[in-house]
Write an enzyme that holds these catalytic residues in place. Structure first.
Site, mmCIF file in Angstrom:
data_model
loop_
_atom_site.group_PDB
_atom_site.id
_atom_site.type_symbol
_atom_site.label_atom_id
_atom_site.label_comp_id
_atom_site.label_asym_id
_atom_site.label_seq_id
_atom_site.Cartn_x
_atom_site.Cartn_y
_atom_site.Cartn_z
ATOM 1 C CE LYS A 110 62.741 82.880 42.155
ATOM 2 N NZ LYS A 110 62.784 84.330 42.235
ATOM 3 C CE LYS A 189 67.673 79.407 48.395
ATOM 4 N NZ LYS A 189 67.407 80.330 47.307
ATOM 5 C CE LYS A 192 60.585 83.346 51.043
ATOM 6 N NZ LYS A 192 60.545 84.782 51.295
#
Ligand code: TYM
Length: 319
Positions: A110, A189, A192
């Site tokens: 992230k 993958k 969102k």
């Protein structure tokens, strides 16, 4: 058996969520006492817009119900309706080695994608451990990307048990082997945050457009194509029977069919697959207070268990 899982309202639900977690969660509701929640505290690490948070949380609950979650069997609730979970997260954090969190892939990924490296993002797995342990969960259906978080949960529970006596049971992950990671439009993958999703309840035109934009190589129409590396085939196999997948693979190998035709076939399989769920969603939408009532009932059931477990935890640690 108690089953628990959560899903972040950081956007709209996509077919990676469905095949990675929701389908298994819905099947498991018949096998035990299921608790499923909208992980709004977790989503705050990336979504800091109150209107979007409220709308997405409601929509995730609606979409989960439309996909077949039965609120008479499974409790569906918002994570933040059980605020005791943040107290437990604090207690768990006091036995969690900093170095264990530094190794979490999800944090590193992230931050690499530009999410702010806040303390909340760093301690995300501790809150997730609290989510799982506060309901004495046995089984946690999740996609493969969450496996490490369940391992961290087991380590934290073990440390608490070693330090304070038998407080927690150790939960088991339940990972869908046939659909380990659902690929997105670009072959990475589906996520969102990568903007590569196919939404479960997207508009027809938009869904078709997204499927037609799946990235492929430039093999010409006439030439044979490799079905084993194609995300079109991988996605099609989520919706089609084995025989249908075998037939598509044969046409790949034979050559003479362009990727566009295979994508159209994928769109039509996907669109038919979710048709009953779209119909159920329309029924739920016709009853405006239904989702809120389900969430309130779910929160009540979840709070009853969380209160019991927290009394046990507080007593064990001396608070
Ligand atoms: P989240 O919101 O990212 O995703 C929800 C579920 O969908 C699965 N998933 C996928 N599976 C296969 N292929 C994909 N492309 C794909 N994308 C998403 C995820 O593995 C997940 O199971 N941290 C969790 C939410 C959470 C939670 C919990 C889960 C908070 N507390 C406690 C279980 C137990 C998350 O971010 O999921």
């Amino acid at each position: 058996m108690r089953i628990l899982s959560g899903i972040q309202p950081s956007g709209v639900l996509h077919i990676g969520n469905y095949f990675g977690m929701m389908r298994a969660a819905i099947a498991l509701q018949a096998e035990g006492e299921a608790f499923y929640f909208v992980a709004d505290y977790h989503a705050l690490t990336s979504l800091q817009n109150p209107k979007a948070m409220r709308e997405n949380s409601h929509r995730v609950a609606l979409d989960f119900l439309a996909c077949g979650l039965d609120p008479d069997r499974a409790a569906l609730f918002r994570q933040s309706d059980v605020p005791q979970v943040t107290e437990l997260a604090w207690i768990l954090g006091t036995v969690t080695p900093f170095s264990r969190l530094e190794l979490a892939h999800s944090y590193k990924d992230k931050v690499a994608r530009g999410v702010a490296a806040s303390a909340g993002l760093f301690t995300y797995p501790v809150l997730m451990a609290a989510d799982i342990l506060i309901y004495d969960s046995d089984v946690v259906p999740v996609g493969k990307d969450q496996k490490q978080h369940i391992e961290i949960t087991r380590d934290i529970a073990t440390r608490i048990n070693e330090t304070f006596g038998e407080v927690f049971k150790l939960p088991e992950p339940r990972i869908q082997s046939s659909t380990e990671t659902v690929p997105g439009l670009d072959g990475q993958k589906m996520s969102k945050s990568y903007g590569n999703t196919i939404d479960i309840f997207g508009e027809e035109k938009e869904t078709r457009k997204r499927i037609m934009s799946i990235v492929t190589d430039s093999t010409p129409v006439e030439a044979p194509k490799n079905p084993d590396t194609s995300s079109i085939v991988q996605l099609y196999s989520l919706f089609a029977t084995e025989a249908e997948v075998a037939a598509m693979k044969k046409r790949f190998v034979a050559g003479g069919t362009g990727y566009g035709d295979f994508k159209k076939q994928l769109f039509s399989a996907l669109w038919d697959y979710f048709a009953p769920m779209r119909a159920r969603r329309a029924e739920i939408l016709a009853e405006p207070s239904y989702v809120d009532e389900v969430l309130a009932r779910g929160a009540e059931r979840a709070n009853a268990i969380a209160d019991r477990v927290m009394s046990r935890v507080r007593a064990a640690v001396g608070l």
